[in-house]
Design an enzyme around this catalytic site. Structure first.
Site, PDB file in Angstrom:
ATOM      1  N   ASP A   1       5.430  13.344  12.448  1.00  0.00           N
ATOM      2  CA  ASP A   1       5.752  12.990  11.055  1.00  0.00           C
ATOM      3  C   ASP A   1       4.494  13.113  10.188  1.00  0.00           C
ATOM      4  O   ASP A   1       4.097  12.149   9.529  1.00  0.00           O
ATOM      5  CB  ASP A   1       6.308  11.563  10.996  1.00  0.00           C
ATOM      6  CG  ASP A   1       7.122  11.318   9.728  1.00  0.00           C
ATOM      7  OD1 ASP A   1       7.426  12.307   9.020  1.00  0.00           O
ATOM      8  OD2 ASP A   1       7.444  10.156   9.440  1.00  0.00           O
TER       9      ASP A   1
ATOM     10  N   SER B   1      10.515   4.865   4.785  1.00  0.00           N
ATOM     11  CA  SER B   1      11.970   4.746   4.915  1.00  0.00           C
ATOM     12  C   SER B   1      12.385   3.484   5.636  1.00  0.00           C
ATOM     13  O   SER B   1      13.385   2.853   5.294  1.00  0.00           O
ATOM     14  CB  SER B   1      12.518   5.966   5.650  1.00  0.00           C
ATOM     15  OG  SER B   1      11.855   6.116   6.897  1.00  0.00           O
ATOM     16  N   LEU B   2      11.617   3.081   6.648  1.00  0.00           N
ATOM     17  CA  LEU B   2      12.014   1.975   7.501  1.00  0.00           C
ATOM     18  C   LEU B   2      11.166   0.725   7.310  1.00  0.00           C
ATOM     19  O   LEU B   2      11.502  -0.335   7.831  1.00  0.00           O
ATOM     20  CB  LEU B   2      11.947   2.404   8.982  1.00  0.00           C
ATOM     21  CG  LEU B   2      12.712   3.678   9.346  1.00  0.00           C
ATOM     22  CD1 LEU B   2      12.540   4.004  10.820  1.00  0.00           C
ATOM     23  CD2 LEU B   2      14.190   3.551   8.997  1.00  0.00           C
ATOM     24  N   ALA B   3      10.058   0.841   6.584  1.00  0.00           N
ATOM     25  CA  ALA B   3       9.140  -0.294   6.476  1.00  0.00           C
ATOM     26  C   ALA B   3       8.235  -0.108   5.267  1.00  0.00           C
ATOM     27  O   ALA B   3       8.241   0.947   4.612  1.00  0.00           O
ATOM     28  CB  ALA B   3       8.301  -0.414   7.750  1.00  0.00           C
ATOM     29  N   GLN B   4       7.457  -1.163   4.974  1.00  0.00           N
ATOM     30  CA  GLN B   4       6.418  -1.042   3.964  1.00  0.00           C
ATOM     31  C   GLN B   4       5.161  -1.729   4.486  1.00  0.00           C
ATOM     32  O   GLN B   4       5.223  -2.615   5.339  1.00  0.00           O
ATOM     33  CB  GLN B   4       6.865  -1.620   2.626  1.00  0.00           C
ATOM     34  CG  GLN B   4       7.239  -3.075   2.615  1.00  0.00           C
ATOM     35  CD  GLN B   4       7.983  -3.439   1.330  1.00  0.00           C
ATOM     36  OE1 GLN B   4       9.013  -2.858   0.989  1.00  0.00           O
ATOM     37  NE2 GLN B   4       7.461  -4.435   0.598  1.00  0.00           N
ATOM     38  N   VAL B   5       4.004  -1.299   3.964  1.00  0.00           N
ATOM     39  CA  VAL B   5       2.720  -1.747   4.486  1.00  0.00           C
ATOM     40  C   VAL B   5       1.971  -2.532   3.409  1.00  0.00           C
ATOM     41  O   VAL B   5       1.871  -2.087   2.262  1.00  0.00           O
ATOM     42  CB  VAL B   5       1.861  -0.548   4.952  1.00  0.00           C
ATOM     43  CG1 VAL B   5       0.532  -1.035   5.524  1.00  0.00           C
ATOM     44  CG2 VAL B   5       2.618   0.277   5.988  1.00  0.00           C
TER      45      VAL B   5
ATOM     46  N   LEU C   1       0.841  -1.203   0.000  1.00  0.00           N
ATOM     47  CA  LEU C   1       0.000   0.000   0.000  1.00  0.00           C
ATOM     48  C   LEU C   1       0.873   1.249   0.000  1.00  0.00           C
ATOM     49  O   LEU C   1       0.509   2.279  -0.566  1.00  0.00           O
ATOM     50  CB  LEU C   1      -0.898   0.006   1.241  1.00  0.00           C
ATOM     51  CG  LEU C   1      -1.969  -1.078   1.326  1.00  0.00           C
ATOM     52  CD1 LEU C   1      -2.530  -1.132   2.733  1.00  0.00           C
ATOM     53  CD2 LEU C   1      -3.073  -0.804   0.317  1.00  0.00           C
ATOM     54  N   GLY C   2       1.990   1.159   0.650  1.00  0.00           N
ATOM     55  CA  GLY C   2       2.919   2.281   0.721  1.00  0.00           C
ATOM     56  C   GLY C   2       4.253   1.805   1.253  1.00  0.00           C
ATOM     57  O   GLY C   2       4.339   0.810   1.973  1.00  0.00           O
TER      58      GLY C   2
END
Length: 513
Positions: free
Chosen positions: A312, A162-166, A158-159
């Protein structure tokens, strides 16, 4: 002879240490060459050298008159080339580098616009990891294969941050969830990446002593370990849900703790469009002014009342959607980074804003000093806080977001005082750094929504400042009569604010008609 032997021993030890360290790093990162510290360090150093060479060859060695159009055009071109090289570095090294690149892209009034505009892509289009890497983290942390945990798991994220993806997934009971999975090599590389950046910043400070960016390294070193702990992110999400439980228009996805670890965060899936997606907003008949007002209310209360600030708020972390009542809901995502303000910082900042509203220079100087900015630098600090040039501050600020002409003038004027601005960021109270970043991101959203002529969000902010200051005075007082007087003064001040902004609203409506 002994000295020669000792020298050789040191050399061989260094070589052995480098080889052993590389081997350990290679093994720890599943033999991924791009994840080895020395590779990443070399890539970063080469990029910095190339950027410096661009400025030296095309700008500094030409002897331009700094007031000439040719100098300005060449400098802009160098900025653009430098920004593109920095973007390539962030996308190659990923992880912490993307996080720092996102931070730079949020510094709208400090960093040249070419860098800001080029690096903004990192907010919504960070590099994606392969599905097998995602599954690898899930297996390691949840101790089961993804097929055992999920009925479906969408391979397309989905997105990507910088540190992860969903990823969107469906549990065995049919519940739709969003699964946030940390990039597999981020934790292993974060320490060496931060050391590398600190070294590069020191080199840049040595070459350009007027620029001080150690504050950026210090903040990254402090904040990134928090953001890498998804258990803490889940707790932050629950804390903000509790603080705003009476505001049914704020939606925070519920955490599925049975499927959450430090590197995997599973939460309920919530539909919505990005807050800056004007096409989605128009298609769903969402009032952008309602979005703006609710964002203003949310963040004003976070900053001035609760002191627990989601830090953020880039567009990828804020969704909007229309509810069953035809109103707009705000969906707040990514709760990894929060500023927990001390009472004295929160109240000093509220007082600073009130002094700006009252155009009281002496009070501005006083409260800027409480936040770490001494002497005449208070004027520049006030401009950074309000996002306006000094002349506009003295005329009176009655909107949160500067208009287009103010923003352009601000950016042009402040190009010549970047060293002073970096010095302010080096000296200001560290908790203010996240607030300044949050302000810039919110202003960017307001500017995209084209709601900067609306006074609603600014009215709420003014009210929250007053409540923050008078509530603190009330709690500090032991005298009944003084408390009574403070209460009356607070409500009288709030009444005057309401009358003033109601007048501005009516005047704006009449001007439109």
């Amino acid at each position: 002879m002994l000295r020669l032997q000792a020298k050789k021993f040191i050399q061989y030890s260094a070589i052995f240490g480098a080889v052993a360290g590389t081997a350990i790093s290679l093994r720890g990162n599943q033999y991924d060459i791009d994840s080895i510290g020395i590779v990443r360090l070399t890539r970063a150093a080469v990029t910095v050298f190339k950027i410096g060479f661009v400025y030296k060859k095309d700008l500094l060695s030409k002897g331009f008159d700094k007031s000439s159009d040719e100098y300005k055009e060449t400098k802009s071109r160098c900025h653009k080339l430098g920004a593109e090289k920095l973007l390539d570095l962030c996308c190659s090294n990923k992880g912490v580098y993307i996080k720092v690149g996102q931070h730079i892209a949020a510094l709208d009034f400090l960093i040249p616009s070419e860098y800001v505009q080029t690096l903004k892509i990192l907010h919504s289009d960070a590099p994606t990891n392969k599905l097998e890497d995602v599954y690898k983290v899930i297996r390691e942390d949840l101790k089961k294969d993804p097929e055992e945990l999920f009925e479906t798991f969408d391979p397309k994220p989905l997105g990507t941050a910088s540190l992860a993806q969903v990823h969107r997934a469906t549990l065995k009971d049919g519940t739709v969830v969003a699964v946030k999975v940390q990039h597999p090599y981020v934790q292993g590389n974060s320490l060496i990446d931060m050391k590398t950046m600190e070294t590069l910043v020191k080199i840049m400070s040595w070459v350009f002593p007027e620029f001080k960016f150690q504050w950026l390294v210090d903040e990254s070193k402090k904040n990134i370990p928090q953001e890498l702990n998804f258990m803490q992110e889940g707790k932050n999400a629950e804390e903000v849900t509790k603080l705003f439980k009476d505001d049914d228009w704020l939606k925070v996805p519920s955490i599925r703790w049975d499927l959450t670890t430090s590197r995997v965060l599973t939460m309920d899936f919530v539909e919505g469009g990005q807050v800056n997606d004007l096409g989605y907003i128009e298609k769903n008949k969402i009032d952008p002014y309602e979005v703006s007002d609710k964002l203003g209310k949310l963040y004003s209360r976070m900053i001035f009342i609760n002191g627990f600030v989601h830090s953020d708020p880039h567009p990828g972390n804020i969704l909007v959607k229309k509810n069953d009542n035809g109103q707009c809901d705000i969906v707040l995502l990514d709760h990894g980074l929060y500023a927990k303000l001390k009472d004295e910082v929160r109240v000093s900042y509220a007082n600073l804003w009130l002094s700006i509203l009252n155009k009281d220079r002496n009070a501005m100087r006083k409260h800027a000093g409480e936040l770490g900015i001494e002497g005449d630098a208070f004027g520049l600090f006030v401009c950074m806080v309000s996002g306006r040039p000094w002349d506009a501050v003295l005329k009176g600020v009655d909107r949160y977001e500067p208009n287009k002409s103010e923003k352009e003038f601000f950016q042009q004027t402040f190009t010549g005082v970047l060293p002073q601005m970096s010095s302010i960021l080096e000296n200001v109270n560290r908790q203010m750094l996240l607030i300044l970043k949050t302000n810039d991101l919110l202003r960017s959203i307001e500017f995209t929504l084209k709601t900067n002529k609306r006074h609603g969000a600014f009215c709420v902010m003014s009210q929250c400042c007053v409540k923050s200051v008078y509530n603190q005075k009330y709690c500090s007082s032991n005298k009944r009569m003084e408390k009574f007087t403070l209460t009356l003064t607070k409500y009288w001040t709030l009444f005057k604010i309401n009358v003033y902004y109601t007048f501005l609203k009516i005047r704006g409506t009449l001007n439109i008609l």
